[in-house]
Scaffold this motif. Structure first.
Motif, short mmCIF file in Angstrom:
data_model
loop_
_atom_site.label_atom_id
_atom_site.label_comp_id
_atom_site.label_asym_id
_atom_site.label_seq_id
_atom_site.Cartn_x
_atom_site.Cartn_y
_atom_site.Cartn_z
N MET A 1 -12.92 -8.39 5.87
CA MET A 1 -13.77 -7.22 6.07
C MET A 1 -13.07 -6.18 6.92
O MET A 1 -13.16 -5.00 6.64
CB MET A 1 -15.07 -7.63 6.72
CG MET A 1 -15.95 -6.44 6.99
SD MET A 1 -17.61 -6.93 7.34
CE MET A 1 -18.11 -5.56 8.31
N LEU A 3 -10.00 -5.48 7.09
CA LEU A 3 -9.01 -4.78 6.28
C LEU A 3 -9.68 -3.72 5.43
O LEU A 3 -9.18 -2.61 5.31
CB LEU A 3 -8.25 -5.79 5.41
CG LEU A 3 -7.01 -5.28 4.70
CD1 LEU A 3 -6.03 -4.67 5.70
CD2 LEU A 3 -6.33 -6.42 3.97
N ASP A 4 -10.83 -4.03 4.83
CA ASP A 4 -11.56 -3.05 4.02
C ASP A 4 -12.00 -1.88 4.89
O ASP A 4 -11.94 -0.73 4.45
CB ASP A 4 -12.78 -3.69 3.39
CG ASP A 4 -12.44 -4.74 2.35
OD1 ASP A 4 -13.31 -5.57 2.08
OD2 ASP A 4 -11.32 -4.72 1.84
N LEU A 5 -12.44 -2.16 6.09
CA LEU A 5 -12.87 -1.11 7.01
C LEU A 5 -11.69 -0.20 7.38
O LEU A 5 -11.82 1.02 7.39
CB LEU A 5 -13.48 -1.72 8.26
CG LEU A 5 -14.09 -0.76 9.27
CD1 LEU A 5 -15.16 0.10 8.61
CD2 LEU A 5 -14.66 -1.53 10.42
N SER A 6 -10.55 -0.78 7.64
CA SER A 6 -9.36 0.01 7.96
C SER A 6 -8.98 0.91 6.80
O SER A 6 -8.61 2.07 7.01
CB SER A 6 -8.19 -0.90 8.32
OG SER A 6 -8.43 -1.58 9.50
N ALA A 7 -9.07 0.40 5.60
CA ALA A 7 -8.75 1.20 4.42
C ALA A 7 -9.73 2.36 4.27
O ALA A 7 -9.32 3.48 3.95
CB ALA A 7 -8.76 0.33 3.17
N SER A 8 -11.00 2.12 4.53
CA SER A 8 -12.00 3.18 4.44
C SER A 8 -11.76 4.25 5.49
O SER A 8 -11.86 5.44 5.20
CB SER A 8 -13.40 2.60 4.62
OG SER A 8 -13.72 1.75 3.56
N LYS A 11 -8.91 6.56 4.67
CA LYS A 11 -9.19 7.53 3.60
C LYS A 11 -10.03 8.71 4.06
O LYS A 11 -10.17 9.69 3.34
CB LYS A 11 -9.90 6.83 2.44
CG LYS A 11 -9.04 5.84 1.70
CD LYS A 11 -9.83 5.17 0.61
CE LYS A 11 -9.01 4.08 -0.07
NZ LYS A 11 -9.79 3.36 -1.07
N ARG A 47 -9.49 2.03 15.64
CA ARG A 47 -9.04 2.27 14.27
C ARG A 47 -9.11 3.75 13.91
O ARG A 47 -8.25 4.27 13.19
CB ARG A 47 -9.86 1.45 13.29
CG ARG A 47 -9.53 -0.02 13.43
CD ARG A 47 -10.46 -0.88 12.61
NE ARG A 47 -10.32 -2.25 13.03
CZ ARG A 47 -9.90 -3.22 12.24
NH1 ARG A 47 -9.60 -2.98 11.00
NH2 ARG A 47 -9.81 -4.45 12.70
#
Length: 62
Positions: A1, A3-8, A11, A47
């Motif tokens: 999770m 990692l998904d948050l970091s990607a969001s 962006k 982040r």
């Protein structure tokens, strides 16, 4: 999770990052020391700052 948050966060545009950077410190300080809410606010703030710095570096290099 995380990692998904970091990607969001990576962006997000600069305006969204700035809004989060303004909001998260007050969320952090309002949460009790050692609470999960404070941990998440602190983690998100780090982040967001990392994403802002990455954008600034990319703008300077590119």
């Amino acid at each position: 999770m995380a990692l998904d948050l970091s990607a969001s966060i990576a962006k997000m545009d600069q305006d969204d990052l700035a809004a989060l950077a303004d909001l998260l410190p007050s969320m952090k300080w309002q949460a009790p020391e050692g609470s999960e809410r404070r941990y998440w606010a602190d983690t998100l703030l780090k982040r967001v700052i990392d994403a802002q710095e990455a954008r600034e570096q990319a703008a300077t290099v590119g």
